[in-house]
Design a protein around this motif. Structure first.
Motif, PDB file in Angstrom:
ATOM      1  N   VAL A   1      61.391  42.121  86.743  1.00 38.63           N
ATOM      2  CA  VAL A   1      61.058  40.688  86.696  1.00 38.63           C
ATOM      3  C   VAL A   1      59.897  40.391  85.739  1.00 38.63           C
ATOM      4  O   VAL A   1      59.866  39.312  85.129  1.00 38.63           O
ATOM      5  CB  VAL A   1      60.813  40.123  88.124  1.00 38.63           C
ATOM      6  N   SER A   2      58.966  41.329  85.557  1.00 40.25           N
ATOM      7  CA  SER A   2      57.846  41.044  84.641  1.00 40.25           C
ATOM      8  C   SER A   2      58.322  40.870  83.200  1.00 40.25           C
ATOM      9  O   SER A   2      57.996  39.853  82.571  1.00 40.25           O
ATOM     10  CB  SER A   2      56.756  42.119  84.722  1.00 40.25           C
ATOM     11  N   PRO A   3      59.098  41.829  82.642  1.00 44.30           N
ATOM     12  CA  PRO A   3      59.572  41.605  81.266  1.00 44.30           C
ATOM     13  C   PRO A   3      60.451  40.366  81.125  1.00 44.30           C
ATOM     14  O   PRO A   3      60.341  39.634  80.140  1.00 44.30           O
ATOM     15  CB  PRO A   3      60.350  42.884  80.921  1.00 44.30           C
ATOM     16  N   VAL A   4      61.316  40.087  82.118  1.00 40.27           N
ATOM     17  CA  VAL A   4      62.194  38.909  82.006  1.00 40.27           C
ATOM     18  C   VAL A   4      61.363  37.622  82.044  1.00 40.27           C
ATOM     19  O   VAL A   4      61.556  36.714  81.236  1.00 40.27           O
ATOM     20  CB  VAL A   4      63.275  38.906  83.124  1.00 40.27           C
ATOM     21  N   SER A   5      60.367  37.579  82.970  1.00 38.91           N
ATOM     22  CA  SER A   5      59.601  36.337  83.107  1.00 38.91           C
ATOM     23  C   SER A   5      58.569  36.174  81.994  1.00 38.91           C
ATOM     24  O   SER A   5      57.910  35.137  81.917  1.00 38.91           O
ATOM     25  CB  SER A   5      58.940  36.255  84.489  1.00 38.91           C
ATOM     26  N   ALA A   6      58.430  37.178  81.139  1.00 35.42           N
ATOM     27  CA  ALA A   6      57.519  37.040  79.999  1.00 35.42           C
ATOM     28  C   ALA A   6      58.207  36.390  78.800  1.00 35.42           C
ATOM     29  O   ALA A   6      57.552  36.054  77.809  1.00 35.42           O
ATOM     30  CB  ALA A   6      56.966  38.406  79.602  1.00 35.42           C
ATOM     31  N   LEU A   7      59.531  36.195  78.862  1.00 38.98           N
ATOM     32  CA  LEU A   7      60.273  35.653  77.705  1.00 38.98           C
ATOM     33  C   LEU A   7      60.151  34.122  77.675  1.00 38.98           C
ATOM     34  O   LEU A   7      60.622  33.436  78.594  1.00 38.98           O
ATOM     35  CB  LEU A   7      61.753  36.067  77.801  1.00 38.98           C
ATOM     36  N   PRO A   8      59.523  33.566  76.618  1.00 32.93           N
ATOM     37  CA  PRO A   8      59.222  32.123  76.600  1.00 32.93           C
ATOM     38  C   PRO A   8      60.445  31.228  76.786  1.00 32.93           C
ATOM     39  O   PRO A   8      60.373  30.244  77.531  1.00 32.93           O
ATOM     40  CB  PRO A   8      58.590  31.897  75.220  1.00 32.93           C
TER      41      PRO A   8
ATOM     42  N   THR B   1      48.347  39.014  81.302  1.00 35.07           N
ATOM     43  CA  THR B   1      48.095  39.259  79.880  1.00 35.07           C
ATOM     44  C   THR B   1      49.261  38.797  79.003  1.00 35.07           C
ATOM     45  O   THR B   1      49.167  38.857  77.786  1.00 35.07           O
ATOM     46  CB  THR B   1      47.840  40.763  79.602  1.00 35.07           C
ATOM     47  N   ARG B   2      50.368  38.322  79.602  1.00 32.67           N
ATOM     48  CA  ARG B   2      51.488  37.873  78.765  1.00 32.67           C
ATOM     49  C   ARG B   2      51.083  36.590  78.027  1.00 32.67           C
ATOM     50  O   ARG B   2      50.214  35.838  78.487  1.00 32.67           O
ATOM     51  CB  ARG B   2      52.742  37.646  79.609  1.00 32.67           C
ATOM     52  N   GLU B   3      51.756  36.367  76.894  1.00 34.16           N
ATOM     53  CA  GLU B   3      51.385  35.203  76.086  1.00 34.16           C
ATOM     54  C   GLU B   3      51.875  33.897  76.698  1.00 34.16           C
ATOM     55  O   GLU B   3      51.180  32.879  76.659  1.00 34.16           O
ATOM     56  CB  GLU B   3      51.959  35.359  74.679  1.00 34.16           C
ATOM     57  N   ALA B   4      53.098  33.921  77.255  1.00 37.38           N
ATOM     58  CA  ALA B   4      53.691  32.687  77.779  1.00 37.38           C
ATOM     59  C   ALA B   4      53.208  32.437  79.207  1.00 37.38           C
ATOM     60  O   ALA B   4      53.471  33.245  80.097  1.00 37.38           O
ATOM     61  CB  ALA B   4      55.212  32.792  77.746  1.00 37.38           C
ATOM     62  N   SER B   5      52.483  31.341  79.397  1.00 36.09           N
ATOM     63  CA  SER B   5      52.051  30.914  80.739  1.00 36.09           C
ATOM     64  C   SER B   5      51.454  32.040  81.577  1.00 36.09           C
ATOM     65  O   SER B   5      51.969  32.358  82.647  1.00 36.09           O
ATOM     66  CB  SER B   5      53.233  30.309  81.503  1.00 36.09           C
ATOM     67  N   PRO B   6      50.381  32.665  81.114  1.00 31.63           N
ATOM     68  CA  PRO B   6      49.820  33.764  81.905  1.00 31.63           C
ATOM     69  C   PRO B   6      49.281  33.289  83.249  1.00 31.63           C
ATOM     70  O   PRO B   6      48.955  32.106  83.405  1.00 31.63           O
ATOM     71  CB  PRO B   6      48.670  34.275  81.024  1.00 31.63           C
ATOM     72  N   LEU B   7      49.211  34.228  84.180  1.00 34.77           N
ATOM     73  CA  LEU B   7      48.636  33.946  85.498  1.00 34.77           C
ATOM     74  C   LEU B   7      47.146  33.665  85.319  1.00 34.77           C
ATOM     75  O   LEU B   7      46.390  34.529  84.880  1.00 34.77           O
ATOM     76  CB  LEU B   7      48.813  35.187  86.392  1.00 34.77           C
TER      77      LEU B   7
END
Ligand code: DC
Length: 223
Positions: free
Chosen positions: A91-98, A178-184
């Motif tokens: 889920v982390s890699p999938v939810s990191a996709l803008p 640390t993800r670029e799109a909408s980080p926590l």
């Protein structure tokens, strides 16, 4: 009104959100479940999770819905599947996709609009991105050790040692923040509540106080 409840995994968002929604007589949305459903769709299709266009196409091909606290894919409950280890890992890699996030955020906004803009919504970016104008924004925190001890009772973690749960929470915290799109991260105007030394009732009571204050404020602004 929309009540935004953000924070890291295992902090108790789901329990607090469900209790709040019951106390207020409104529906609740677990946005983590919507990203988990997107992940099930991606895994089902067998696409490379790093191929954003392919993942988006796989997700768009399925219908994601959330009804009465149950996540549905093409009308069928996938509640058990979404808590599997494979989905929790992917889920982390999938939810990191803008572009996947854009699609899922639209589903979340539509869901809330269908309920007259009145709901308790929990996630990671609700106060910052999905509902930046929510009149009540809460960011729950607790150390990874405390969150792991709480999570140890969940079915998802039944076969894991507490140290493994701490490691998994730390891994996901790092990926999510640390993800670029909408980080926590907390919204600038969110109220942060450290739940480490609080029980659920105390957290719910603290948020209900914020809801009452926001209602009084809205009445003052109207008059
Ligand atoms: O709350 P959860 O553990 O079910 O969330 C699963 C994952 O979904 C989490 O690791 C990050 C992602 N997520 C997100 O990116 N944005 C949200 N609003 C909710 C969850």
């Amino acid at each position: 009104m929309v009540i935004a409840i953000d924070g890291p995994g295992g902090v108790g968002k789901s329990t607090v959100t469900r209790r709040l929604a019951k106390a207020l007589g409104v529906d609740f949305l677990d946005t983590g479940a919507t990203y988990r459903a997107a992940t099930v769709a991606a895994l089902d299709s067998g696409v490379d999770l790093a191929d954003e266009a392919a993942v988006l196409a796989a997700v768009r091909a399925r219908e994601i819905a959330y009804e009465d606290g149950v996540i549905l894919l093409d009308g069928v409950s996938i509640a058990a599947e979404t808590r599997s280890e494979a989905v929790t890992k992917a889920v982390s890699p999938v939810s990191a996709l803008p572009t996947v996030r854009e699609h899922i955020v639209q589903i979340q906004r539509d869901w809330v609009a269908e309920r007259g803009d009145s709901a308790v919504v929990e996630g990671r970016d609700i106060g910052t991105v999905v509902f930046p104008d929510a009149p009540v924004k809460v960011f729950l925190t607790a150390s990874a050790e405390i969150r792991a001890a709480r999570r140890a009772g969940d079915a998802e973690a039944a076969n894991l040692q507490v140290s493994e749960i701490v490691a998994d929470l730390n891994r996901r915290d790092h990926a999510d923040s640390t993800r670029e799109a909408s980080p926590l991260r907390p919204a600038d105007d969110a109220v942060e509540i450290d739940t480490g030394a609080m029980d659920i009732e105390e957290v719910v009571a603290a948020v209900l106080d914020l809801v009452s204050a926001a209602r009084r404020q809205a009445i003052c602004e109207d008059s």
